[in-house]
Design an enzyme around this catalytic site. Sequence first.
Site, PDB file in Angstrom:
ATOM      1  N   HIS A 159      -5.652   8.545  -4.446  1.00 43.20           N
ATOM      2  CA  HIS A 159      -6.761   7.321  -4.153  1.00 43.20           C
ATOM      3  C   HIS A 159      -6.603   6.679  -5.370  1.00 43.20           C
ATOM      4  CE1 HIS A 159      -8.732   8.325  -0.690  1.00 43.20           C
ATOM      5  NE2 HIS A 159      -9.193   9.093  -0.782  1.00 43.20           N
ATOM      6  N   CYS A 233      -2.473   2.990  -2.664  1.00 41.15           N
ATOM      7  CA  CYS A 233      -2.824   1.781  -2.075  1.00 41.15           C
ATOM      8  C   CYS A 233      -2.906   0.541  -3.040  1.00 41.15           C
ATOM      9  CB  CYS A 233      -4.244   2.044  -1.303  1.00 41.15           C
ATOM     10  SG  CYS A 233      -4.286   3.118  -0.030  1.00 41.15           S
ATOM     11  N   ARG A 242       1.327  -0.490  -0.085  1.00 36.08           N
ATOM     12  CA  ARG A 242       1.506   0.609  -0.867  1.00 36.08           C
ATOM     13  C   ARG A 242       2.284   0.039  -2.318  1.00 36.08           C
ATOM     14  NH1 ARG A 242      -1.667   1.984   2.060  1.00 36.08           N
ATOM     15  NH2 ARG A 242      -1.933   3.746   3.635  1.00 36.08           N
TER      16      ARG A 242
END
Length: 255
Positions: A159, A233, A242
């Site tokens: 993340h 991300c 990405r």
Amino acid sequence: MRIPVVHHAALRRRAVRHRFVRSGGELLVTVGVVLMLLVVHQLWWTNREAREGAERKVRALEREWGGPEGPSGSGDIGAWATSDAVNGTAGTPPQRRHAVAARPGRSQAYAVLAVPRLSLRAPVAEGVSKTGVLDKGYVGHYPGTAQPGRAGNFAVAGHRNTHGEPFRHLDRLRPGDSVVVETRSTTYTYVVDQVLPRTSAADGGVIAPVPRSRVSPSHGYDRRGHYLTLTTCTPQFTSRYRLVVWGVLASARPR
């Protein structure tokens, strides 16, 4: 003297309007408070909870690896063991026998990824599911890609925002930076070689055994090797694209 006429219907309508406006205002304030609490929960509490959990897991792995059983112990995750029967190395001196890593189970933490430039140490777990891996603040290993130190492409995801956000500052990595992957038996050091600032979320070429972007073919490789791929991300607080960082294996040393 003229007596004023009171229009009760007009007064009632005005009172209804006032109640509606007041109730609407109270509702908006309530909704605003709820939304603020949700934002605080998402941006602060989930980060704190996941980060602390990930740090505990790193410490647990390090304790396990440093335990009395050592690198050849049979701990709960991917124990690294020497097997003469499997390797066909009967009679070979122990220092020349190859360790065989048991396949880690789904969502099982089995390695530690460290990035000195980012002051990052995070557990690596098998799989990239949100609930089982990423939302715990872990780095997730893409199933089907190589394991640490093996030929091919050791590809992981993390993340960038919320839930521990281990890869929040991944964009700060530059060629020449080191990324260390520690397992029960071996410490692997990769050196950052290329950075792809943005590509499609569906660009599977970046985690191929020989990684090369299908969206931006000028980024990637054209020969087999020992690669590391870090993905997250981008831009921040979105999941539209990405960011990809590639490294190549520089060294491997026993723990």
